[in-house]
Scaffold this active site. Structure first.
Site, PDB file in Angstrom:
ATOM      1  N   ASP A  72       0.857  -1.181   0.000  1.00 36.31           N
ATOM      2  CA  ASP A  72       0.000   0.000   0.000  1.00 36.31           C
ATOM      3  C   ASP A  72       0.897   1.236   0.000  1.00 36.31           C
ATOM      4  OD1 ASP A  72      -1.740   2.068   0.375  1.00 36.31           O
ATOM      5  OD2 ASP A  72      -2.884   1.081   1.966  1.00 36.31           O
ATOM      6  N   ASN A  97       2.369   5.462 -11.394  1.00 34.92           N
ATOM      7  CA  ASN A  97       1.057   5.525 -12.024  1.00 34.92           C
ATOM      8  C   ASN A  97      -0.094   5.464 -11.013  1.00 34.92           C
ATOM      9  OD1 ASN A  97      -0.877   4.841 -14.405  1.00 34.92           O
ATOM     10  ND2 ASN A  97      -1.147   3.160 -12.962  1.00 34.92           N
ATOM     11  N   TYR A 162      -7.927  16.098  -5.756  1.00 39.92           N
ATOM     12  CA  TYR A 162      -7.308  15.237  -6.776  1.00 39.92           C
ATOM     13  C   TYR A 162      -6.559  16.081  -7.809  1.00 39.92           C
ATOM     14  CZ  TYR A 162      -6.877  12.252 -10.894  1.00 39.92           C
ATOM     15  OH  TYR A 162      -6.387  11.591 -11.998  1.00 39.92           O
ATOM     16  N   LYS A 166      -2.535  16.274  -8.793  1.00 33.29           N
ATOM     17  CA  LYS A 166      -2.011  16.030 -10.144  1.00 33.29           C
ATOM     18  C   LYS A 166      -1.151  17.213 -10.601  1.00 33.29           C
ATOM     19  CE  LYS A 166      -2.800  12.197 -10.270  1.00 33.29           C
ATOM     20  NZ  LYS A 166      -2.003  11.065 -10.744  1.00 33.29           N
TER      21      LYS A 166
HETATM   22  N1  LIG Z   1      -8.250   6.943 -16.125  1.00 32.64           N
HETATM   23  C1  LIG Z   1      -8.321   8.236 -16.357  1.00 32.64           C
HETATM   24  O1  LIG Z   1      -9.333   8.739 -16.879  1.00 32.64           O
HETATM   25  C2  LIG Z   1      -7.163   9.133 -16.020  1.00 32.64           C
HETATM   26  C3  LIG Z   1      -7.166  10.457 -16.504  1.00 32.64           C
HETATM   27  C4  LIG Z   1      -6.112  11.295 -16.175  1.00 32.64           C
HETATM   28  C5  LIG Z   1      -5.067  10.815 -15.401  1.00 32.64           C
HETATM   29  N2  LIG Z   1      -5.081   9.532 -14.938  1.00 32.64           N
HETATM   30  C6  LIG Z   1      -3.985   9.073 -14.098  1.00 32.64           C
HETATM   31  O2  LIG Z   1      -3.473   7.860 -14.616  1.00 32.64           O
HETATM   32  C7  LIG Z   1      -3.068   6.989 -13.562  1.00 32.64           C
HETATM   33  C8  LIG Z   1      -3.730   5.638 -13.686  1.00 32.64           C
HETATM   34  O3  LIG Z   1      -5.114   5.776 -13.797  1.00 32.64           O
HETATM   35  P1  LIG Z   1      -6.067   4.496 -13.877  1.00 32.64           P
HETATM   36  O4  LIG Z   1      -7.400   5.004 -14.280  1.00 32.64           O
HETATM   37  O5  LIG Z   1      -5.398   3.413 -14.637  1.00 32.64           O
HETATM   38  O6  LIG Z   1      -6.147   4.092 -12.323  1.00 32.64           O
HETATM   39  P2  LIG Z   1      -6.826   2.817 -11.687  1.00 32.64           P
HETATM   40  O7  LIG Z   1      -7.583   2.055 -12.717  1.00 32.64           O
HETATM   41  O8  LIG Z   1      -7.565   3.330 -10.516  1.00 32.64           O
HETATM   42  O9  LIG Z   1      -5.540   1.977 -11.259  1.00 32.64           O
HETATM   43  C9  LIG Z   1      -4.661   2.473 -10.331  1.00 32.64           C
HETATM   44  C10 LIG Z   1      -3.560   1.455 -10.041  1.00 32.64           C
HETATM   45  O10 LIG Z   1      -2.927   1.894  -8.870  1.00 32.64           O
HETATM   46  C11 LIG Z   1      -2.995   0.883  -7.880  1.00 32.64           C
HETATM   47  N3  LIG Z   1      -3.190   1.526  -6.590  1.00 32.64           N
HETATM   48  C12 LIG Z   1      -4.206   2.313  -6.204  1.00 32.64           C
HETATM   49  N4  LIG Z   1      -4.043   2.678  -4.932  1.00 32.64           N
HETATM   50  C13 LIG Z   1      -2.895   2.098  -4.511  1.00 32.64           C
HETATM   51  C14 LIG Z   1      -2.198   2.090  -3.277  1.00 32.64           C
HETATM   52  N5  LIG Z   1      -2.657   2.734  -2.202  1.00 32.64           N
HETATM   53  N6  LIG Z   1      -1.039   1.403  -3.191  1.00 32.64           N
HETATM   54  C15 LIG Z   1      -0.570   0.723  -4.251  1.00 32.64           C
HETATM   55  N7  LIG Z   1      -1.180   0.703  -5.441  1.00 32.64           N
HETATM   56  C16 LIG Z   1      -2.344   1.371  -5.559  1.00 32.64           C
HETATM   57  C17 LIG Z   1      -4.167  -0.014  -8.279  1.00 32.64           C
HETATM   58  O11 LIG Z   1      -3.971  -1.350  -7.874  1.00 32.64           O
HETATM   59  P3  LIG Z   1      -4.502  -2.003  -6.510  1.00 32.64           P
HETATM   60  O12 LIG Z   1      -5.959  -1.683  -6.419  1.00 32.64           O
HETATM   61  O13 LIG Z   1      -4.221  -3.462  -6.711  1.00 32.64           O
HETATM   62  O14 LIG Z   1      -3.691  -1.399  -5.416  1.00 32.64           O
HETATM   63  C18 LIG Z   1      -4.068   0.053  -9.790  1.00 32.64           C
HETATM   64  O15 LIG Z   1      -3.122  -0.873 -10.253  1.00 32.64           O
HETATM   65  C19 LIG Z   1      -3.404   7.732 -12.261  1.00 32.64           C
HETATM   66  O16 LIG Z   1      -2.262   8.398 -11.810  1.00 32.64           O
HETATM   67  C20 LIG Z   1      -4.453   8.745 -12.683  1.00 32.64           C
HETATM   68  O17 LIG Z   1      -4.450   9.896 -11.856  1.00 32.64           O
HETATM   69  C21 LIG Z   1      -6.110   8.682 -15.247  1.00 32.64           C
END
Ligand SMILES: NC(=O)c1ccc[n+]([C@@H]2O[C@H](COP(=O)([O-])OP(=O)(O)OC[C@H]3O[C@@H](n4cnc5c(N)ncnc54)[C@H](OP(=O)(O)O)[C@@H]3O)[C@@H](O)[C@H]2O)c1
Length: 269
Positions: A72, A97, A162, A166
Site C-alpha cells: 500500500d 502511475n 485530486y 495532479k
Molecule cells: N483513467 C483516467 O481517466 C485518467 C485520466 C487522467 C489521469 N489519470 C492518471 O493515470 C493513472 C492511472 O489511472 P487508472 O485510471 O489506470 O487508475 P486505476 O484504474 O484506478 O488503477 C490504479 C492502479 O494503482 C494501484 N493503486 C491504487 N491505490 C494504490 C495504493 N494505495 N497502493 C498501491 N497501489 C495502488 C491499483 O492497484 P490495486 O488496487 O491493486 O492497489 C491500480 O493498479 C493515475 O495516476 C491517474 O491519476 C487517469
C-alpha cells in the site's frame, strides 16, 4: 527526438523498470508495453494476486523477468517498506502511475480521505522518485515518468484535492526534468484526459466526454520519454489545452472544467 527502437529503449531505460500501480488500467498497460520492449519488471500495487496474474502473463508472452510486491503506497513507513527490496536490481525506469481519485464536493469527503489521496498521489511519487532517481543519476542513465492529468492544469470543482495532487506531479516532474536533463536521466509527466480504465469506468461518469484507450495513452507516453517535460496524449486534447491555458481567462478555464466535471459526476453523487 526520433522514435527509439526497443533495443535503444532497453539500453537507455533497462534492464529493469518499476511500475507503481501496475495491477490494472494504465499501469498494467505500461507493464505490457515495457515488457514488449524487453524490459524486466517490478510490479507494485496492493492486490498481490492480481499482480501475479499480470506477471505470469507477461513472463509467458514476452519472456521477461518479473517481480511483484504487494504494497500500500499510502503507508507511513513507505521508505522502510521499500528498503533493500530491489538492491540487487538495476532499475533504469520508474513509472509512478498509482492514484486515488476522490470525487465529490470538497467538504463531503472525509479529511482522512483527502490526506490518503495526498499520501498516494504526492508523498509516494516524490519518495519513489527520490529513492530510485538517485542511483539513476549516479550511473548516469535512466528515466522517471509521473502520471499527472489534464485536470492538473487548473483547479476543478468536485475533484478539488485530486486535481491539486495532479498539479503537484506535473510540477515535480517539470522541475526534475530541468535539473536532470543534461545528466542522463529523462523525466516526463503524462497529462491525459479521460482514459477508459476500470478505475475511470467505475467512477460512473456520464455525458459526452470521449475517453482515450490505455493503449494509446501509454504508447504516446513511452514514445515521448526523452522529449519531456510534458506529454498530453491526443492532438485534440493538446489543442483544447492550448485554448484553456493560453486563450481563455483563468476564471473561465476553471469554470469550464467545473461544468465538465459536474456534467460527468453530479448524477452519480
Ligand atoms: N483513467 C483516467 O481517466 C485518467 C485520466 C487522467 C489521469 N489519470 C492518471 O493515470 C493513472 C492511472 O489511472 P487508472 O485510471 O489506470 O487508475 P486505476 O484504474 O484506478 O488503477 C490504479 C492502479 O494503482 C494501484 N493503486 C491504487 N491505490 C494504490 C495504493 N494505495 N497502493 C498501491 N497501489 C495502488 C491499483 O492497484 P490495486 O488496487 O491493486 O492497489 C491500480 O493498479 C493515475 O495516476 C491517474 O491519476 C487517469
Amino acid at each position: 527526438m526520433a522514435r527509439m527502437t526497443p533495443q535503444d529503449f532497453r539500453v537507455r531505460y533497462g534492464p529493469w523498470a518499476l511500475v507503481a500501480g501496475a495491477s490494472e488500467g494504465l499501469g498494467a498497460e505500461f507493464a505490457t508495453q515495457l515488457a514488449a520492449r524487453g524490459l524486466n519488471l517490478v510490479l507494485l500495487a496492493r492486490r498481490g494476486d492480481v499482480l501475479e496474474e499480470v506477471s505470469m502473463h507477461l513472463q509467458h508472452k514476452y519472456g521477461v523477468e518479473v517481480r511483484t510486491l504487494a504494497l500500500d503506497l499510502a503507508r507511513e513507513d513507505l521508505v522502510t517498506a521499500l528498503a533493500g527490496q530491489f538492491d540487487d536490481l538495476e532499475i533504469g525506469l520508474l513509472v509512478y502511475n498509482a492514484a486515488l481519485s476522490m470525487i465529490g464536493p470538497y467538504f463531503t469527503i472525509a479529511l482522512e480521505d483527502h490526506l490518503r489521496e495526498i499520501a498516494i498521489n504526492c508523498r509516494a511519487p516524490m519518495t519513489l522518485a527520490y529513492l530510485f532517481g538517485q542511483p539513476m543519476l549516479a550511473r548516469p542513465r535512466g528515466g522517471i515518468l509521473l502520471m499527472s492529468s489534464l485536470g492538473g492544469a487548473q483547479g476543478s470543482a468536485l475533484l478539488v484535492n485530486y486535481t491539486a495532487t495532479k498539479a503537484y506531479n506535473r510540477l515535480l516532474a517539470e522541475g526534475l526534468w530541468d535539473e536532470l536533463r543534461e545528466q542522463g536521466v529523462d523525466v516526463l509527466t503524462c497529462c491525459p484526459p479521460a482514459v477508459s480504465t476500470p478505475g475511470y469506468l467505475a467512477s460512473a461518469p456520464s455525458g459526452s466526454m470521449s475517453a482515450l484507450t490505455p493503449q494509446a495513452v501509454v504508447s504516446e507516453a513511452l514514445g515521448a520519454l526523452g522529449s519531456g517535460p510534458t506529454i498530453i496524449p491526443g492532438w485534440t486534447y493538446r489543442l483544447a489545452n492550448i485554448l484553456m491555458q493560453r486563450v481563455l481567462p483563468r476564471k473561465s478555464t476553471i469554470k469550464l472544467m467545473g461544468r465538465v466535471t459536474r456534467g460527468m459526476y453530479q448524477k452519480a453523487l
